[in-house]
Enzyme design. Structure first.
Site, PDB file in Angstrom:
ATOM      1  N   ASP A  53       0.807  -1.221   0.000  1.00 17.50           N
ATOM      2  CA  ASP A  53       0.000   0.000   0.000  1.00 17.50           C
ATOM      3  C   ASP A  53       0.841   1.272   0.000  1.00 17.50           C
ATOM      4  O   ASP A  53       2.058   1.231   0.192  1.00 17.50           O
ATOM      5  CB  ASP A  53      -0.969  -0.008   1.201  1.00 17.50           C
ATOM      6  CG  ASP A  53      -0.285  -0.374   2.517  1.00 17.50           C
ATOM      7  OD1 ASP A  53       0.963  -0.397   2.567  1.00 17.50           O
ATOM      8  OD2 ASP A  53      -0.990  -0.639   3.497  1.00 17.50           O
ATOM      9  N   ASN A  63      -7.411  -2.352  14.320  1.00 18.95           N
ATOM     10  CA  ASN A  63      -8.797  -2.686  13.979  1.00 18.95           C
ATOM     11  C   ASN A  63      -8.896  -3.915  13.066  1.00 18.95           C
ATOM     12  O   ASN A  63      -9.940  -4.177  12.496  1.00 18.95           O
ATOM     13  CB  ASN A  63      -9.496  -1.482  13.327  1.00 18.95           C
ATOM     14  CG  ASN A  63      -8.858  -1.081  11.998  1.00 18.95           C
ATOM     15  OD1 ASN A  63      -7.918  -1.711  11.537  1.00 18.95           O
ATOM     16  ND2 ASN A  63      -9.368  -0.029  11.376  1.00 18.95           N
ATOM     17  N   HIS A  95      -7.147  -4.374  10.274  1.00 13.64           N
ATOM     18  CA  HIS A  95      -6.923  -4.158   8.840  1.00 13.64           C
ATOM     19  C   HIS A  95      -5.649  -4.849   8.355  1.00 13.64           C
ATOM     20  O   HIS A  95      -4.706  -5.052   9.117  1.00 13.64           O
ATOM     21  CB  HIS A  95      -6.986  -2.675   8.450  1.00 13.64           C
ATOM     22  CG  HIS A  95      -5.832  -1.812   8.840  1.00 13.64           C
ATOM     23  ND1 HIS A  95      -5.995  -0.533   9.321  1.00 13.64           N
ATOM     24  CD2 HIS A  95      -4.499  -2.022   8.807  1.00 13.64           C
ATOM     25  CE1 HIS A  95      -4.804  -0.003   9.544  1.00 13.64           C
ATOM     26  NE2 HIS A  95      -3.890  -0.872   9.252  1.00 13.64           N
ATOM     27  N   GLU A 152      -9.662  -1.588   5.252  1.00 17.89           N
ATOM     28  CA  GLU A 152     -10.313  -1.278   6.522  1.00 17.89           C
ATOM     29  C   GLU A 152     -11.542  -2.172   6.732  1.00 17.89           C
ATOM     30  O   GLU A 152     -12.023  -2.816   5.786  1.00 17.89           O
ATOM     31  CB  GLU A 152     -10.736   0.202   6.516  1.00 17.89           C
ATOM     32  CG  GLU A 152      -9.575   1.189   6.387  1.00 17.89           C
ATOM     33  CD  GLU A 152      -8.753   1.342   7.680  1.00 17.89           C
ATOM     34  OE1 GLU A 152      -8.767   0.441   8.550  1.00 17.89           O
ATOM     35  OE2 GLU A 152      -8.064   2.380   7.792  1.00 17.89           O
TER      36      GLU A 152
END
Ligand code: GLP
Length: 241
Positions: A67, A136, A138, A143
């Site tokens: 990413d 979280n 990810h 996400e």
């Protein structure tokens, strides 16, 4: 999904290094998916050490990073391009043309995503995809809520991710709100996944992975659908699970 519990960050890095080097040694042209974040930094240091000792050669290695932030170019110290150059690529003998990081400053981001997918196809499948995990759950910048069949795409970062990653920026206003990320479907196509998890802030994510529940609310849970995943977790991240 195989879990390997290790004592601490250093042991996690060593175990990950051992596995990655083993796989690289068996391949003519290893295609490795790379990740950013603090977690793989120790692994990258060990890879550099091995290269400097003459024990590891990257001249045939091809890499694809997961990413990049939208709006940051390669020279921006907060870009993932810069991170990878600084933490790994500048210190090993990988040919520049073998390195792939999605561009966050392409004029046409949609086209950049398609081109990135094509480049992966040309290189053959990713042999080993290294992953960290967000608090979280990810993976890359996928996400919660991201479709499991997603391909490289433009993402809106979660507010919680922006807050967590603000520590690297001068102020929270400077944190990009968008990123380009390999999709979950892209990640699931790699032949093998190696995930590294360290630190107490990841306990919730580990708890969820251990539960075996598969839900788009926790992107990493998609990895239960993959046949060859090793997760290296240190004691702090394991907590009392
Ligand atoms: C970022 C990256 C992820 C990484 C995560 C965790 O959001 N896009 O690929 O796994 O951070 O980073 P850290 O290892 O610093 O906790």
């Amino acid at each position: 999904m195989e879990f390997i519990k290790v004592k601490n960050y250093d042991e996690m890095s060593e175990k990950a290094c051992e596995i990655l080097v083993d796989r690289m040694s068996k391949l003519q042209q290893p295609v490795i998916g790379l990740a950013t974040g603090s977690t793989p930094e120790g692994l990258y240091k060990l890879l550099i050490d091995k290269y400097k000792k003459g024990e590891l050669d990257f001249s045939n290695t091809v890499t694809f990073n997961l990413d990049e932030y939208v709006g940051l170019d390669d020279d921006d110290p907060n870009s993932y391009h810069y991170f990878m150059n600084d933490k790994l690529f500048n210190h090993i003998n990988i040919p520049a043309e073998n390195i792939h990081v999605p561009s966050g400053v392409a004029e046409n981001i949609q086209q950049e995503c398609l081109d990135y997918e094509s480049a992966m196809k040309v290189a053959g499948q990713i042999d080993v995809q290294l992953l960290g995990i967000g608090q979280n759950g990810h993976i890359g910048f996928n996400e919660p809520g991201t479709a499991f069949d997603s391909r490289t795409h433009l993402v809106d970062l979660d507010e919680s991710t922006i807050q967590t990653n603000a520590r690297f920026f001068d102020s929270i206003e400077d944190v990009p709100t968008k990123a380009v990320s390999m999709g979950i479907g892209t990640i699931l196509e790699s032949k093998e996944v190696l995930m590294v998890i360290s630190g107490a802030s990841k306990q919730e994510a580990v708890k969820h992975l251990l539960s075996g529940e598969i839900t788009e609310d926790v992107p990493a849970s998609a990895l239960h659908k993959h046949p060859n995943v090793t997760v290296i977790v240190d004691e702090a991240a394991w907590g009392d699970n």
